[in-house]
Write a protein that holds these residues in place. Structure first.
Motif, PDB file in Angstrom:
ATOM      1  N   LEU A  19      39.757 -35.463 -56.828  1.00 35.60           N
ATOM      2  CA  LEU A  19      40.576 -36.157 -57.822  1.00 35.60           C
ATOM      3  C   LEU A  19      40.706 -37.635 -57.471  1.00 35.60           C
ATOM      4  O   LEU A  19      40.630 -38.501 -58.356  1.00 35.60           O
ATOM      5  CB  LEU A  19      41.954 -35.504 -57.904  1.00 35.60           C
ATOM      6  CG  LEU A  19      42.949 -36.128 -58.885  1.00 35.60           C
ATOM      7  CD1 LEU A  19      42.403 -36.145 -60.309  1.00 35.60           C
ATOM      8  CD2 LEU A  19      44.287 -35.381 -58.834  1.00 35.60           C
ATOM      9  N   VAL A  99      47.262 -33.875 -63.520  1.00 38.05           N
ATOM     10  CA  VAL A  99      46.162 -33.573 -64.445  1.00 38.05           C
ATOM     11  C   VAL A  99      46.705 -33.280 -65.838  1.00 38.05           C
ATOM     12  O   VAL A  99      46.158 -33.744 -66.845  1.00 38.05           O
ATOM     13  CB  VAL A  99      45.324 -32.383 -63.909  1.00 38.05           C
ATOM     14  CG1 VAL A  99      44.373 -31.854 -64.977  1.00 38.05           C
ATOM     15  CG2 VAL A  99      44.543 -32.808 -62.669  1.00 38.05           C
ATOM     16  N   LEU A 138      38.099 -29.581 -63.961  1.00 35.58           N
ATOM     17  CA  LEU A 138      38.554 -29.399 -62.588  1.00 35.58           C
ATOM     18  C   LEU A 138      38.089 -28.016 -62.156  1.00 35.58           C
ATOM     19  O   LEU A 138      38.430 -27.020 -62.792  1.00 35.58           O
ATOM     20  CB  LEU A 138      40.077 -29.508 -62.507  1.00 35.58           C
ATOM     21  CG  LEU A 138      40.730 -29.495 -61.111  1.00 35.58           C
ATOM     22  CD1 LEU A 138      42.109 -30.141 -61.183  1.00 35.58           C
ATOM     23  CD2 LEU A 138      40.849 -28.088 -60.527  1.00 35.58           C
ATOM     24  N   VAL A 150      35.988 -32.811 -59.958  1.00 36.39           N
ATOM     25  CA  VAL A 150      36.995 -33.231 -60.931  1.00 36.39           C
ATOM     26  C   VAL A 150      36.444 -34.387 -61.757  1.00 36.39           C
ATOM     27  O   VAL A 150      35.788 -35.284 -61.233  1.00 36.39           O
ATOM     28  CB  VAL A 150      38.295 -33.699 -60.232  1.00 36.39           C
ATOM     29  CG1 VAL A 150      39.347 -34.117 -61.273  1.00 36.39           C
ATOM     30  CG2 VAL A 150      38.856 -32.633 -59.315  1.00 36.39           C
ATOM     31  N   LEU A 152      38.159 -36.857 -64.943  1.00 33.24           N
ATOM     32  CA  LEU A 152      39.354 -37.106 -65.734  1.00 33.24           C
ATOM     33  C   LEU A 152      39.191 -38.470 -66.401  1.00 33.24           C
ATOM     34  O   LEU A 152      39.279 -39.496 -65.751  1.00 33.24           O
ATOM     35  CB  LEU A 152      40.585 -37.084 -64.827  1.00 33.24           C
ATOM     36  CG  LEU A 152      41.953 -36.862 -65.448  1.00 33.24           C
ATOM     37  CD1 LEU A 152      42.005 -35.582 -66.257  1.00 33.24           C
ATOM     38  CD2 LEU A 152      43.022 -36.842 -64.368  1.00 33.24           C
TER      39      LEU A 152
END
Length: 451
Positions: A19, A99, A138, A150, A152
Motif C-alpha cells: 500500500l 482503503v 488489494l 495493491v 489505489l
C-alpha cells in the motif's frame, strides 16, 4: 486531488508495504517505520526509497503536518508513534479503513472466506487485466503480471479486495473485511481458524454473519453452495440482497492436465488443478459475470492463469520428482491441497509436509482439528519450531501429541530444519514422487529453491 502526507506505522507488513508503494506511485509523500522488516518487503521498499533509515519506532516522525497515519497489525497498542499521533489528533486509520475511505465512489467487490480467497481474487484480477479493464485491487499474495499487491487510484470505477477475517489493528479487533462495505461479496467457505481471536467456532462463524448482514441494498452475496454453514448465512432473508450459490465447476483430468467441461464453449484447458480450485473458478466466474465479463471472455482469460504465489506453486520438476509449495496451514486447506495433488498425480508417491506455524496450528486445544487431514498422503511429515512456540508465548508441544492429534501413527515429526531436509532427501530414491510443502512460514529457514 492534492498529494497527501502519510506515515505508516509497521510499514514492513505484506499489505502495508505494498500500500505504501502504491500510494507513493500515485504521488503521495510516504514515510514509515518498523521494528523489523524482512524480505521481500525490505528490497521492495528500498527500491522506491521508502525503506526507513533505521529500524525501531521514532515519535519524531509524527507531526501535525501529517494528513494520516496508517497503523499496521504488527504494531502494539502502546506504540510510541501511535500515542503521539493520538495526542496530536492526527487521523489514524487501519489499512482497511484507509482503503475504504479512498474507494467510497467505487464499486467494491470483496472476496472472503476461510480458504480460497486469495486465489479467487487473483483469478478475477487476471481476467480483468487480460481484457484491459480499469480497476483497483488489494490481494494477499504476489500475482504474475502485477507489480504490487495493491493498486489505489482516483479513476478506476471498481476495486476488488481480498477480505481478511483477521483482526484489523492493535486498537481494533474487528475483522478487516467489515470495513469495506461491499456491493458484491463472495464467501468461499467457513472453517474455524484464528483461535487466538475467535476462541470458539461460533464466534468465528459470527464474523461472516456480520459481513453478510452489512451488505448494502441491491448487494449480491456469492457463496459456496456445498458449505453447510454458508447455506445458513447466505439464505437468511436480507432486504434487496441477491443470493447466488456456486459449486465445483465440471472438469476432468486428461493425461495429467485439467480441463473445464462446458456446455457452450467445449473443453477449456487450465493450468491450476484440484477440486478446490474448480470451486474457485466457479466463484470467480460468478463475480466476473456481475462485472460484465461474459462466460466466453472469462474462459478465454482463465486458461493462462498460473495461480498466486505459494498457492500450489510448482518450484521444481525433474521428471521423476515434482515439488510444490503451498500456503496451506489451516486444517481445511491442508486437506483440500493434499487431496488435489493426489488426484492430479495418482500414480506417484505423495510426500506431504506441513509446518505448524500459526497461533491456531500450535494451540494444543486446536490440534485435533487436523485429524485425518493428511490421509491422502503416502508419507506424512510435520515440522514445527520450539522457538516459534516461545515467540508466540505458547505451551511446548510433544511430538507424540502431534501424532495423536493427526491420528497417524506413521507421522514423521521434526523440530530441526536440517534433520527435516536430510529426511526429505533420503526419500529421493528414484521412485516417482511428488513433494507437497505446506506452510505460511519458512520451515525454519529451509531453502526450498535448492532442495
Amino acid at each position: 486531488m492534492k498529494p497527501l502526507t502519510i506515515h505508516f506505522i509497521s510499514i514492513g507488513g505484506s499489505v502495508m508495504h505494498n500500500l505504501a508503494i502504491a500510494l507513493h506511485q500515485q504521488g503521495h509523500h510516504i514515510t514509515g517505520s518498523d521494528d523489523e522488516i524482512h524480505e521481500p518487503s525490505r528490497s521492495r521498499l528500498e527500491k522506491y526509497g521508502l525503506l526507513p533509515a533505521q529500524t525501531g519506532w521514532n515519535p519524531d516522525a509524527i507531526h501535525s503536518g501529517l494528513d494520516a497515519v496508517i497503523l499496521g497489525m504488527h504494531a502494539r497498542a502502546d506504540n510510541p508513534e501511535l500515542k503521539k499521533a493520538q495526542e496530536l489528533k492526527v487521523p489514524v486509520y487501519s489499512y482497511p479503513e484507509f482503503v475504504y475511505q479512498q474507494s467510497q465512489q467505487k464499486q467494491r467487490i470483496v472476496i472472503a472466506g476461510s480458504h480460497g480467497k486469495t486465489t479467487i481474487t487473483a483469478m478475477i484480477l487476471h481476467v480483468l487485466q487480460y481484457h484491459g479493464r480499469n480497476f483497483d485491487y488489494l490481494v494477499g499474495a504476489q500475482i504474475e503480471g502485477f507489480e504490487t499487491m495493491v493498486k489505489l487510484t482516483n479513476d478506476a470505477p471498481i476495486i476488488v479486495i481480498e477480505g481478511d477475517e483477521y483482526g484489523t489493528s492493535p486498537i481494533d479487533p474487528r475483522p478487516k473485511f467489515l470495513h469495506y462495505h461491499p456491493h458484491i461479496v463472495l464467501i468461499s467457505g467457513i472453517a474455524w481458524d484464528h483461535v487466538n481471536l475467535y476462541p470458539t467456532y461460533e464466534e468465528y462463524v459470527h464474523q461472516f454473519e456480520l459481513l453478510a448482514d452489512a451488505m448494502s441494498k441491491s448487494g449480491t452475496i456469492v457463496f459456496d453452495d456445498t458449505d453447510d454453514m454458508l447455506d445458513v448465512i447466505a439464505l437468511k432473508e436480507r432486504e434487496d440482497v441477491t443470493r447466488q450459490p456456486y459449486d465445483v465447476h465440471p472438469y476432468r483430468i486428461e493425461n495429467g492436465k485439467t480441463v473445464l467441461v462446458t456446455k457452450q464453449h467445449g473443453n477449456v484447458p487450465v493450468l491450476v488443478f484440484g477440486e478446490h480450485n474448480m470451486k474457485n473458478i466457479s466463484g470467480a466466474l460468478a463475480v466476473c459475470d456481475h462485472l460484465a465479463i461474459t462466460e466466453e471472455r472469462f474462459y478465454e482469460a482463465i486458461q493462462s492463469f498460473k495461480g498466486a504465489s505459494k498457492r500450489l506453486e510448482k518450484i521444481a520438476d525433474t521428471g521423476s520428482t515434482v515439488i510444490f509449495r503451498d500456503f496451506a496451514h489451516a486444517p481445511s486447506k491442508v486437506e483440500a491441497t493434499t487431496a488435489a495433488v493426489k488426484a492430479q498425480f495418482p500414480d506417484r508417491r505423495l510426500v506431504a509436509c506441513v509446518e505448524l506455524h500459526t497461533f491456531s496450528s500450535l494451540n494444543k486445544a486446536f490440534l485435533n482439528q487436523y485429524r485425518d487431514k493428511l490421509d491422502q498422503a503416502d508419507v506424512a511429515v510435520i515440522f514445527y519450531s520450539p522457538h516459534t512456540l516461545e515467540l508466540k508465548h505458547l505451551d511446548p508441544i510433544a511430538p507424540a501429541a502431534i501424532s495423536a492429534a493427526f491420528d497417524r501413527p506413521d507421522l514423521q515429526v521434526f523440530t530441526d530444519s536440517s534433520e527435516l531436509e536430510r529426511y526429505l532427501k533420503s526419500l529421493a530414491n528414484g521412485q516417482p514422487t511428488v513433494y507437497l510443502l505446506m506452510s505460511s512460514g519458512t520451515f525454519g529457514g529451509l531453502n526450498l529453491e535448492t532442495l
